[in-house]
Design a protein around this motif. Structure first.
Motif, PDB file in Angstrom:
ATOM      1  N   LYS B  47     -36.051 -31.995 -73.208  1.00  0.00           N
ATOM      2  CA  LYS B  47     -35.942 -31.925 -71.747  1.00  0.00           C
ATOM      3  C   LYS B  47     -34.652 -31.212 -71.353  1.00  0.00           C
ATOM      4  CE  LYS B  47     -38.684 -34.958 -69.005  1.00  0.00           C
ATOM      5  NZ  LYS B  47     -39.003 -33.891 -68.122  1.00  0.00           N
ATOM      6  N   LYS B  89     -30.581 -26.580 -61.182  1.00  0.00           N
ATOM      7  CA  LYS B  89     -30.480 -28.039 -61.088  1.00  0.00           C
ATOM      8  C   LYS B  89     -30.914 -28.522 -59.691  1.00  0.00           C
ATOM      9  CE  LYS B  89     -29.508 -32.132 -62.362  1.00  0.00           C
ATOM     10  NZ  LYS B  89     -30.288 -32.763 -63.427  1.00  0.00           N
ATOM     11  N   LEU B  92     -34.675 -28.277 -59.419  1.00  0.00           N
ATOM     12  CA  LEU B  92     -35.353 -29.336 -60.167  1.00  0.00           C
ATOM     13  C   LEU B  92     -35.286 -30.659 -59.414  1.00  0.00           C
ATOM     14  CD1 LEU B  92     -34.247 -28.614 -63.832  1.00  0.00           C
ATOM     15  CD2 LEU B  92     -36.554 -28.546 -62.954  1.00  0.00           C
ATOM     16  N   GLU B  93     -34.122 -30.910 -58.784  1.00  0.00           N
ATOM     17  CA  GLU B  93     -33.991 -32.164 -58.042  1.00  0.00           C
ATOM     18  C   GLU B  93     -34.916 -32.172 -56.826  1.00  0.00           C
ATOM     19  OE1 GLU B  93     -29.896 -33.045 -57.287  1.00  0.00           O
ATOM     20  OE2 GLU B  93     -29.619 -33.766 -59.333  1.00  0.00           O
ATOM     21  N   ALA B  95     -37.725 -30.650 -56.693  1.00  0.00           N
ATOM     22  CA  ALA B  95     -39.087 -30.811 -57.210  1.00  0.00           C
ATOM     23  C   ALA B  95     -39.314 -32.195 -57.793  1.00  0.00           C
ATOM     24  CB  ALA B  95     -39.354 -29.737 -58.261  1.00  0.00           C
ATOM     25  N   GLY B  96     -38.313 -33.050 -57.717  1.00  0.00           N
ATOM     26  CA  GLY B  96     -38.481 -34.421 -58.169  1.00  0.00           C
ATOM     27  C   GLY B  96     -38.313 -34.616 -59.660  1.00  0.00           C
ATOM     28  N   ASP B  97     -37.429 -33.820 -60.267  1.00  0.00           N
ATOM     29  CA  ASP B  97     -37.171 -33.974 -61.703  1.00  0.00           C
ATOM     30  C   ASP B  97     -35.658 -34.132 -61.926  1.00  0.00           C
ATOM     31  OD1 ASP B  97     -36.909 -33.849 -64.403  1.00  0.00           O
ATOM     32  OD2 ASP B  97     -37.656 -31.804 -64.631  1.00  0.00           O
ATOM     33  N   PRO B  98     -35.141 -35.348 -61.818  1.00  0.00           N
ATOM     34  CA  PRO B  98     -33.705 -35.512 -62.022  1.00  0.00           C
ATOM     35  C   PRO B  98     -33.310 -35.640 -63.492  1.00  0.00           C
ATOM     36  CG  PRO B  98     -34.691 -37.573 -61.313  1.00  0.00           C
ATOM     37  CD  PRO B  98     -35.808 -36.591 -61.463  1.00  0.00           C
ATOM     38  N   GLU B  99     -34.316 -35.710 -64.406  1.00  0.00           N
ATOM     39  CA  GLU B  99     -34.011 -35.990 -65.812  1.00  0.00           C
ATOM     40  C   GLU B  99     -33.498 -34.776 -66.572  1.00  0.00           C
ATOM     41  OE1 GLU B  99     -37.202 -37.950 -68.129  1.00  0.00           O
ATOM     42  OE2 GLU B  99     -37.933 -38.475 -66.146  1.00  0.00           O
ATOM     43  N   THR B 100     -34.136 -33.598 -66.312  1.00  0.00           N
ATOM     44  CA  THR B 100     -33.867 -32.430 -67.133  1.00  0.00           C
ATOM     45  C   THR B 100     -32.394 -32.039 -67.092  1.00  0.00           C
ATOM     46  OG1 THR B 100     -36.086 -31.665 -66.679  1.00  0.00           O
ATOM     47  CG2 THR B 100     -34.569 -30.037 -67.533  1.00  0.00           C
ATOM     48  N   THR B 101     -31.831 -31.826 -68.269  1.00  0.00           N
ATOM     49  CA  THR B 101     -30.447 -31.386 -68.366  1.00  0.00           C
ATOM     50  C   THR B 101     -30.402 -29.875 -68.221  1.00  0.00           C
ATOM     51  OG1 THR B 101     -30.339 -33.050 -70.093  1.00  0.00           O
ATOM     52  CG2 THR B 101     -28.365 -31.740 -69.730  1.00  0.00           C
TER      53      THR B 101
END
Lengths: 98, 302
Positions: B47, B89, B92-93, B95-101
């Motif tokens: 991820k 970043k 992604l946030e 789009a509702g994906d706070p996990e991906t580094t």
């Protein structure tokens, strides 16, 4: 653990190309073993399975098969880091003959 | 050890076994930067999204539509590694994906010289990205030109032997420490366990995190390809590139305590780019290392 052997991708027209910039295939069709002048050979009778050759291979072309290190000569570029770092000195670099 | 007990012994793996970098990439023999990428992806896992500006890795990765890496990559302009990562970043946030580094992965030219304003901006805003600078001490991709990461005395194509570089290397870690970002670490390809541990630690922290990774380049340093890992190890052991972490710009931790530093001369003699140096110049380099080392110890003890 071995990555899949991918085929070369050819787009016949611009419409076939993906719109987003993304990777659709890996580079494993590119057999970098052809760059090699010297090849590593592992003497398994002296191997202590320390994992240092696997750890420092920049390709990474050293596989672990049945708990033994095996060199994948399709991709090994012959840099010699494994032979230099091996603590048991069981890897020797020999001249490539084709 | 007899043959039977040896057969039963497990192959020692001190690093995570997942391999996110595939064979067939276009790096030179004995490249330190590929090792750095391999260890970082082992630490971060699948991820991860990468932003790569113009640097060696823009080439190593392979031409479109191929990629040697099993993670998404954004190839951006030279000066924009940190700001592109900030944008990725934020997207992604949204789009509702706070996990991906999100990782900005730049060479020393894209960090020390060209990308420093984007990096400084991202660090000041404390954007939630990891910035990794793999340092091979010149613009290796375009043909070994001098950068501000080139050390004193080194030969490059723009600092020839008669006019070798007479200024010391820029202290990028001190510049980033002055931004008071949550986490800064130096790592070397010769100490992968330490590198992977730091990457895993950084993954859990929120805010801008900076890595300075020492990646030898046999092509540009005119050294033997098999010496890459050895040179990185020597640089750590003689105090040229100490391994340490800085938290919140204040708390220094030295990861590898050296009882007595090895002389820098052995390290310099393995590289063709330092062949012209006189004993006086080597003594000057050693004095510079001692001063930097004393300064670091003062920070660690404070």
């Amino acid at each position: 653990m071995r990555p899949k052997k991918a085929k070369k991708i050819v787009f016949k027209s611009a419409e076939e190309m993906p719109i987003m910039i993304c990777s659709v295939g890996d580079q494993t069709h590119n057999l970098t073993g052809a760059w090699r002048n010297i090849r590593p050979e592992i003497d398994l009778s002296k191997c202590i399975k320390c994992g240092i050759c696997w750890k420092f291979c920049p390709e990474p072309s050293i596989d672990v098969v049945d708990e033994w290190p095996v060199v994948d000569y399709d991709y090994c570029k012959g840099c010699g880091i494994c032979a230099e770092e091996c603590p048991a000195k069981c890897i020797v670099m020999v001249e490539e003959r084709r | 050890m007899s043959q039977d007990t040896k057969k039963e012994k497990k192959f020692t793996m001190t690093l995570p076994p997942e391999e996110l970098m595939a064979c067939g990439h276009l790096a030179c023999q004995g490249c330190g930067a590929t090792l750095a990428m391999r260890y970082m992806l082992k630490g971060l896992g699948q991820k991860t999204a990468l932003c790569i500006p113009a640097c060696c890795w823009a080439v190593i990765d392979g031409p479109y539509p191929y990629s040697s890496l099993d993670v998404p990559i954004y190839h951006c302009a030279f000066e924009t590694a940190a700001s592109t990562a900030t944008g990725v970043k934020a997207g992604l946030e949204m789009a509702g994906d706070p996990e991906t580094t999100v990782v900005a992965w730049a060479g020393d030219g894209g960090t020390f010289d060209i990308g420093i304003q984007a990096l400084s901006g991202a660090a000041e805003r404390n954007d939630d990205i990891i910035y990794v600078c793999y340092d091979n001490e010149a613009y290796m991709n375009t043909g070994i030109q001098r950068s501000s990461a080139t050390p004193y005395g080194a030969w490059t194509t723009t600092t020839p032997v008669k006019h070798f570089k007479n200024r010391p290397k820029k202290d990028i870690v001190a510049i980033l420490a002055a931004h008071r970002i949550p986490y800064i670490a130096t790592a070397s390809v010769s100490h992968p366990e330490d590198f992977v541990r730091k990457v895993k630690k950084a993954k859990a922290i929120k805010g801008t995190r900076f890595f300075h990774v020492y990646a030898p380049c046999p092509t540009g340093w005119k050294s033997r390809p098999e010496d890459s890992v050895k040179l990185a190890r020597m640089a750590v052991q003689n105090g040229l590139f100490p391994l340490y972490e800085i938290e919140d710009g204040e708390k220094y931790t030295l990861n590898l305590k050296l009882k007595d530093k090895k002389p820098v001369e052995d390290y310099l003699r393995l590289q063709g780019r330092f062949r012209h140096l006189s004993p006086e110049a080597i003594a000057e380099i050693q004095a510079e290392i001692d001063v930097r080392w004393a300064r670091l110890l003062k920070h660690v003890e404070a």
